[in-house]
Every structure is written in structure tokens, then in C-alpha cells.
Design a protein around this motif. Structure first.
Motif, short mmCIF file in Angstrom:
data_model
loop_
_atom_site.label_atom_id
_atom_site.label_comp_id
_atom_site.label_asym_id
_atom_site.label_seq_id
_atom_site.Cartn_x
_atom_site.Cartn_y
_atom_site.Cartn_z
N ALA A 486 30.97 139.09 107.63
CA ALA A 486 30.79 140.43 107.07
C ALA A 486 32.06 141.27 107.24
CB ALA A 486 29.61 141.12 107.75
N ARG A 487 32.70 141.18 108.40
CA ARG A 487 33.83 142.04 108.69
C ARG A 487 35.15 141.49 108.13
NH1 ARG A 487 32.48 144.27 114.84
NH2 ARG A 487 30.49 145.26 114.24
N ALA A 488 35.19 140.19 107.82
CA ALA A 488 36.41 139.62 107.25
C ALA A 488 36.42 139.70 105.72
CB ALA A 488 36.57 138.17 107.69
N LEU A 489 35.26 140.02 105.14
CA LEU A 489 35.13 139.97 103.69
C LEU A 489 36.10 140.91 102.98
CD1 LEU A 489 33.66 138.76 101.26
CD2 LEU A 489 31.97 140.60 101.47
N SER A 490 36.21 142.15 103.43
CA SER A 490 37.07 143.12 102.74
C SER A 490 38.52 142.70 102.78
CB SER A 490 36.90 144.50 103.38
OG SER A 490 37.29 144.47 104.74
N ALA A 491 38.97 142.17 103.92
CA ALA A 491 40.36 141.72 104.02
C ALA A 491 40.62 140.55 103.08
CB ALA A 491 40.68 141.33 105.46
N ILE A 492 39.65 139.63 102.98
CA ILE A 492 39.79 138.48 102.08
C ILE A 492 39.91 138.94 100.63
CG2 ILE A 492 38.61 136.44 101.18
CD1 ILE A 492 37.35 136.10 103.96
N ILE A 493 39.02 139.84 100.23
CA ILE A 493 39.02 140.33 98.85
C ILE A 493 40.32 141.05 98.53
CG2 ILE A 493 37.88 141.85 97.21
CD1 ILE A 493 36.29 139.35 97.83
N ASP A 494 40.75 141.94 99.42
CA ASP A 494 41.97 142.71 99.17
C ASP A 494 43.19 141.79 99.02
OD1 ASP A 494 40.48 144.96 99.28
OD2 ASP A 494 41.08 145.54 101.31
N ALA A 495 43.34 140.85 99.93
CA ALA A 495 44.51 139.97 99.91
C ALA A 495 44.56 139.14 98.63
CB ALA A 495 44.51 139.06 101.14
N ASN A 496 43.42 138.61 98.21
CA ASN A 496 43.41 137.74 97.03
C ASN A 496 43.51 138.53 95.73
OD1 ASN A 496 42.84 134.71 97.77
ND2 ASN A 496 41.64 135.93 99.20
N ILE A 497 42.98 139.75 95.71
CA ILE A 497 43.10 140.56 94.49
C ILE A 497 44.57 140.90 94.23
CG2 ILE A 497 42.71 142.88 93.58
CD1 ILE A 497 39.86 142.71 94.50
N THR A 498 45.30 141.27 95.27
CA THR A 498 46.71 141.60 95.07
C THR A 498 47.50 140.39 94.58
OG1 THR A 498 47.09 141.19 97.43
CG2 THR A 498 46.73 143.47 96.74
N THR A 499 47.21 139.21 95.14
CA THR A 499 47.90 138.00 94.68
C THR A 499 47.51 137.66 93.25
OG1 THR A 499 47.80 137.20 96.96
CG2 THR A 499 48.45 135.62 95.27
N PHE A 500 46.24 137.87 92.91
CA PHE A 500 45.77 137.59 91.54
C PHE A 500 46.44 138.53 90.54
CE2 PHE A 500 42.81 137.70 87.97
CZ PHE A 500 42.62 136.34 87.75
N ILE A 501 46.67 139.78 90.93
CA ILE A 501 47.37 140.72 90.05
C ILE A 501 48.79 140.23 89.78
CG2 ILE A 501 48.35 143.05 89.94
CD1 ILE A 501 45.87 144.04 91.43
N VAL A 502 49.44 139.73 90.82
CA VAL A 502 50.80 139.19 90.63
C VAL A 502 50.77 138.00 89.67
CG1 VAL A 502 52.72 138.04 91.79
CG2 VAL A 502 51.62 140.00 92.86
N ALA A 503 49.78 137.10 89.84
CA ALA A 503 49.67 135.95 88.95
C ALA A 503 49.43 136.39 87.51
CB ALA A 503 48.53 135.04 89.41
N THR A 504 48.63 137.44 87.32
CA THR A 504 48.37 137.96 85.96
C THR A 504 49.65 138.52 85.34
OG1 THR A 504 46.11 138.53 86.63
CG2 THR A 504 46.97 139.57 84.63
N ILE A 505 50.43 139.24 86.12
CA ILE A 505 51.70 139.79 85.61
C ILE A 505 52.65 138.65 85.24
CG2 ILE A 505 53.73 141.14 86.23
CD1 ILE A 505 51.90 142.86 87.98
N LEU A 506 52.74 137.62 86.09
CA LEU A 506 53.60 136.48 85.79
C LEU A 506 53.18 135.81 84.49
CD1 LEU A 506 54.02 134.79 89.29
CD2 LEU A 506 55.76 136.00 87.98
N PHE A 507 51.87 135.66 84.28
CA PHE A 507 51.38 135.01 83.06
C PHE A 507 51.65 135.87 81.83
CE2 PHE A 507 48.14 134.16 79.86
CZ PHE A 507 48.24 132.79 79.72
#
Length: 554
Positions: A486-507
Motif C-alpha cells: 500500500a505504501r510503496a504504490l505511489s512511489a512505483i506509479i510516480d517513477a514509472n509514469i515519468t519514465t513512460f512520459i520520456v518514452a512517449t516523447i522519444l517515440f
């Protein structure tokens, strides 16, 4: 506290099973590829011969047959960088505008006198009138032919500019129209090249614009750059022109508005033709390889309704006269019209081989390139080099995967083994999704997968460290596991969303290899989050329900 509903467990394992099923064909790449090629041949109307039937039987039709396409750097193939001569289209526009200018000026002949087209540069139309005092009136008449430009950059502009020079009227394309024409020429060239490449059944070619007037073409699996040039380098501009006469002198004066072109079948012979064709290849709707009445390879063609009408009218009015079939400024045939040819269909004969007639039919079906191309760069990547890249990528993936599996097992024990199982499923699901969408795997794409392997355990590390902290509060193992997730979920989501945004910009902004990296990275992020949040947790909960440990060590 750790209860996961049955329906959710079924959905999680169902998604995992689907990913494994979609990825499975890649373990039998050669057999599945042969099966897919045979199925494609049958769809195109080929006879199901024994060889095709055997290839079709190599893989069950009821199972998924999607494969991860291998890019140019992994499969080998051809690379071309072409420059499109966009200025060639300007001359065609001026030739096409001349009949309209002539007709509108002839209607005012009583005022402006006689008109005559003059020699001029290719990108302008020069017309001389016999009454110079009426040149302004003539200019007004021609300006009425101007059309507005329908582009964002050309709003409020007209397509032509009309100026005067003594008794001469000069018509040019406006700068805005030239820009719009250049853009249309490149887009049309891209589409025609793509159709020509698709006709021969190649997989996942890369055909994209570079700069203002260049096109990048990369085709995996093709034999050589010369073979690719032969396929797409021909303009394939087909016209049917009236014949004025024949000559053996290539430097003879053809006369005004005429051209002189060589004969393909008769070396040393040249035809003087009217420059304006009766019909052109743009009015073709179909072309198929065939044989003529003597068993010689030929090409059947069919016109659209407007082309059929023009062709039929011309043949009806010119029985007994020759007309030339011109392909890329060469007369491939000059038959004599024996009778009226209605219906808009006919046959092109010439000194063709079976391969040449088949290739000509492909080029004519795809359409003529609007302008000539010059190849600035050409490379052939052999299959051996591609295999070396595959082997290097495989070694990199195995080393990265092995190092991560060992680290997780040593650092987190039983929980680390659960994370390792989820990591293996994660990699399989990446290939399953790539197979589903028909994605292309390149060497940078393999780098994206290697990076995903390293990143995939990050979420599990966050969860396991949170569980360790919760165990120190002596709330019990079940409560520690629940609170850890429960307490690690927000950190997981935040970290992966920022990386996914970078991947979207690269594409979005990248091209070629950069996009290949972005695709695998983006897919890897989604599968990593799924396996970390759902699969690893389900494995831990299932183990906990069966063992019911009083204490746990992470």
C-alpha cells in the motif's frame, strides 16, 4: 487482510497466459514465418501447391501466428537515402496549365490578337500575344484562373503569379504554391514507394521523410541495395503519345511542342512524338503480367472511365496511325491502331522477360513517382551481420537477466525468487505484446529490453524494503505485507509514469532507432508495473496462504 478475490486472480493469470501464448510463436520463428508466408501467398490468389501446403502445415492455424519483426540491423537488408527532384513537378504544372490559358485567351482573340507559346524555363509559362497594347487585359484574364491555396501556411495566397514582359505574358507558380507542391510531391512519393515495397511482401519497411526533399528507405530481408533501387528507383511514368514520324538522328529538330525519344526494341531508332500525351499512367486502374498471342510476356492494363473515354476516342479517330507507349522517356512499343479500342483496356508488348513484365505490372499498379529521385546513400546489410547483432543482443539480455536474478535471490531470499518469476514473465509478455501489435525489434530495441530488465525489479525492491520497515513495528507478517504494498504504490506509479512520459516523447519526436528503443521501453514499463503490482503480490499471497508462517524474512 491479504485476501485477493477469485475473479481478480483469474484475470491476472489469464493476462499472463495470454502474453505467454502470444510470445510462443517466436520460439519457433522459422516455422511460423514459413506458415505466414504461405498463408499470404494463398490470400493473394496463389495455387496451394505441395510446397505451400507443407509450409502452411508447419504451424497450427488455431494458434496465434504473430511474430516480432526483425529490423534492418538484425535481419539484414537494404538502406537507401533518396533526394526527390521536386522542381520536376513545376514543369508538369506549367504544361498542364497551358490548355486553360490558351482557351481563355482564344475566347478574347478579337481583342488581344493571336497567341503563341514561347520557349521558357521549366518552371514558367511564357505566352506572346500579337497585340502588345492589350497585354494587361490578357494578364487579367489569366489571373482569373488562379486558385486559392488550401494550406495553413498559404492561406490568402493564390497558386499562380502573372507578370508581363513587353508582348509576353509570364505565368509562374507562387512561392506558397511551390512549398505546397513540394510537400505534396514528397508525400505522394512516400505513398508510392510504400505501395511498391508492400507489393513484394517485405516486412515492416521504414519509409519516412528526412528534411525538405529527402526520403529514407530501409527494407529488412531484401537481397541488396541494387535490388531495392531497381524496385523503387524507376519513375514508371507511362504515357500514350501520338507519333509524328521516325528518325535515325537523335539530334534532329523535333519541331515545336514535340519531343524525340529512343526506341527500346530498335536500337538506333528514334520517334518524334507530340509532347502532350493522349492518356497517362495516372489514369490506369490495374496492370497485370500476362502473355500475348505469341506467348511472349506482356502487361495487361485498364483505364479509369475518363482515361477509357479519351483512349477510345483517340483510337476511333486515328485508325491506321501509329501511337507510342512511352515508359520513362523510352518508346517500348509503337503499334499501329487497327481498329477502335473501346472499354479502356489493352496490352503492352515489348522485349520483356517474365520477371520484367511482372515488375512493370507492380510499378504501374503502384503508380508513377511524381518526380525523379537521386540516391545519395545506399548500403546493403548482410544477414551475417544481422545474425552477429542478434547474438550480441542475446548475450546482453542473458547477462543482464542472470545478474538481476542472482542479485534478487541473494538480497531477498524467497521473496526475491517470486520477483524473479515475475521478471521472467515480464520479458515474455514484452515479446507477446510486440507480436500482437506487429512491432519491429531493432538493436536499440534490444537495448530497451535490457534496460527494462534492470528497471523491472525496482518496483519489487521498493515493496520489499517497505515490508522490511513494517516488520520492525511487530504488526505481524500479513499486516507488514499489506502495508508494504500500500505504501510503496505511489512511489512505483510516480517513477514509472515519468519514465513512460520520456518514452512517449522519444517515440513522438524521434525516428528510426530512437523509436525502436522507445517502443520496447514503453511496453516494458507497462508490463513491469503489471507484474510488480499484481503478479508478484499474487505469488506472495498464494505462498502465504499455504504456509501461514508466523514470521518472515525479507
Amino acid at each position: 487482510m491479504l485476501d485477493i478475490p477469485l475473479w481478480k486472480r483469474v484475470v491476472i493469470w489469464g493476462v499472463v497466459a495470454l502474453g505467454l501464448l502470444l510470445a510462443a510463436p517466436n520460439l519457433f520463428y522459422g516455422k511460423v514465418e514459413g506458415h505466414n508466408d504461405a498463408a499470404a501467398l494463398i490470400e493473394r490468389g496463389a495455387e496451394p501447391t505441395g510446397e505451400i501446403a507443407d509450409a502452411l502445415a508447419q504451424w497450427p492455424g488455431a494458434l496465434p501466428s504473430g511474430l516480432v519483426n526483425l529490423g534492418l540491423d538484425l535481419r539484414g537488408g537494404a538502406h537507401l537515402l533518396a533526394e526527390v527532384h521536386v522542381e520536376d513537378v513545376y514543369a508538369e504544372r506549367m504544361d498542364g496549365l497551358w490548355p486553360e490559358v490558351r482557351d481563355v485567351l482564344r475566347a478574347e482573340r478579337a481583342t488581344i490578337g493571336t497567341i503563341r507559346r514561347q520557349d521558357s524555363p521549366p518552371d514558367e509559362l511564357r505566352v506572346r500575344i500579337s497585340e502588345p497594347a492589350q497585354i494587361n487585359r490578357a494578364a487579367e484574364l489569366v489571373r482569373d484562373l488562379a486558385q486559392p491555396i488550401v494550406t495553413l501556411t498559404g492561406v490568402g495566397s493564390s497558386d499562380i503569379e502573372v507578370t508581363t514582359d513587353g508582348p509576353d505574358l509570364i505565368v509562374r507558380l507562387s512561392d506558397a504554391e511551390k512549398r505546397a507542391t513540394d510537400d505534396r510531391t514528397i508525400q505522394q512519393s512516400l505513398e508510392i514507394i510504400r505501395r511498391r515495397v508492400d507489393e513484394v511482401g517485405t516486412r515492416e519497411p521504414t519509409i519516412q521523410r528526412q528534411g525538405e526533399d529527402r526520403i529514407l528507405i530501409q527494407v529488412p530481408g531484401i537481397g541488396s541495395a541494387a535490388e531495392l533501387k531497381a524496385l523503387i528507383g524507376t519513375t514508371a511514368k507511362l504515357t500514350f503519345n501520338p507519333v509524328v514520324n521516325r528518325t535515325g538522328d537523335p539530334d534532329a529538330d523535333p519541331g515545336p511542342r514535340n519531343i524525340i525519344l529512343p526506341s527500346v526494341d530498335e536500337p538506333g531508332e528514334f520517334y518524334v512524338l507530340e509532347r502532350t500525351p493522349v492518356v497517362s499512367g495516372e489514369q490506369l486502374t490495374d496492370a497485370q503480367p500476362t502473355f500475348d498471342q505469341n506467348g511472349i510476356p506482356a502487361v495487361n492494363f485498364r483505364f479509369n472511365p475518363s482515361g477509357a473515354r479519351l483512349f477510345g476516342d483517340y483510337t476511333a479517330e486515328n485508325i491506321g496511325s501509329p501511337f507510342a507507349i512511352v515508359l520513362d522517356n523510352e518508346v517500348i512499343s509503337a503499334p499501329v491502331i487497327q481498329s477502335h479500342i473501346p472499354g479502356g483496356s489493352g496490352i503492352i508488348t515489348g522485349n520483356f522477360s517474365v520477371e520484367e513484365s511482372t515488375q512493370l505490372a507492380v510499378l504501374l499498379r503502384a503508380g508513377a513517382l511524381p518526380a525523379e529521385m537521386t540516391f545519395l546513400e545506399e548500403r546493403t546489410i548482410g544477414p551475417e551481420l544481422g545474425q552477429d547483432s542478434i547474438d550480441a543482443g542475446r548475450i546482453a539480455c542473458i547477462v543482464a537477466l542472470g545478474a538481476v536474478l542472482l542479485f534478487m535471490a541473494l538480497s531477498y531470499g524467497t521473496f526475491g525468487m517470486f520477483a524473479n518469476i515475475a521478471l521472467l514473465l515480464n520479458v515474455a509478455m514484452i515479446f507477446g505484446i510486440l507480436s500482437l501489435i506487429g512491432g519491429t525489434l531493432t538493436l536499440p530495441g534490444i537495448a530497451g529490453i535490457v534496460l527494462t530488465i534492470g528497471m523491472a525489479v525496482d518496483a519489487n525492491v521498493l515493496v520489499f524494503e517497505r515490508i522490511r520497515e513494517e516488520l520492525k513495528t511487530a504488526r505481524g507478517p500479513a499486516r507488514a505485507i499489506e502495508q508494504g504494498y500500500a505504501r510503496a504504490l505511489s512511489a512505483i506509479i510516480d517513477a514509472n509514469i515519468t519514465t513512460f512520459i520520456v518514452a512517449t516523447i522519444l517515440f513522438t519526436l524521434g525516428a528510426g532507432p530512437v523509436r525502436g528503443f522507445a517502443v520496447t521501453l514503453g511496453i516494458g514499463i507497462m508490463t513491469s508495473v503489471f507484474t510488480a503490482i499484481f503478479v508478484t503480490r499474487l505469488l506472495i499471497v498464494t505462498w502465504f496462504e499455504r504456509r501461514r508462517p508466523k514470521t518472515i524474512e525479507v
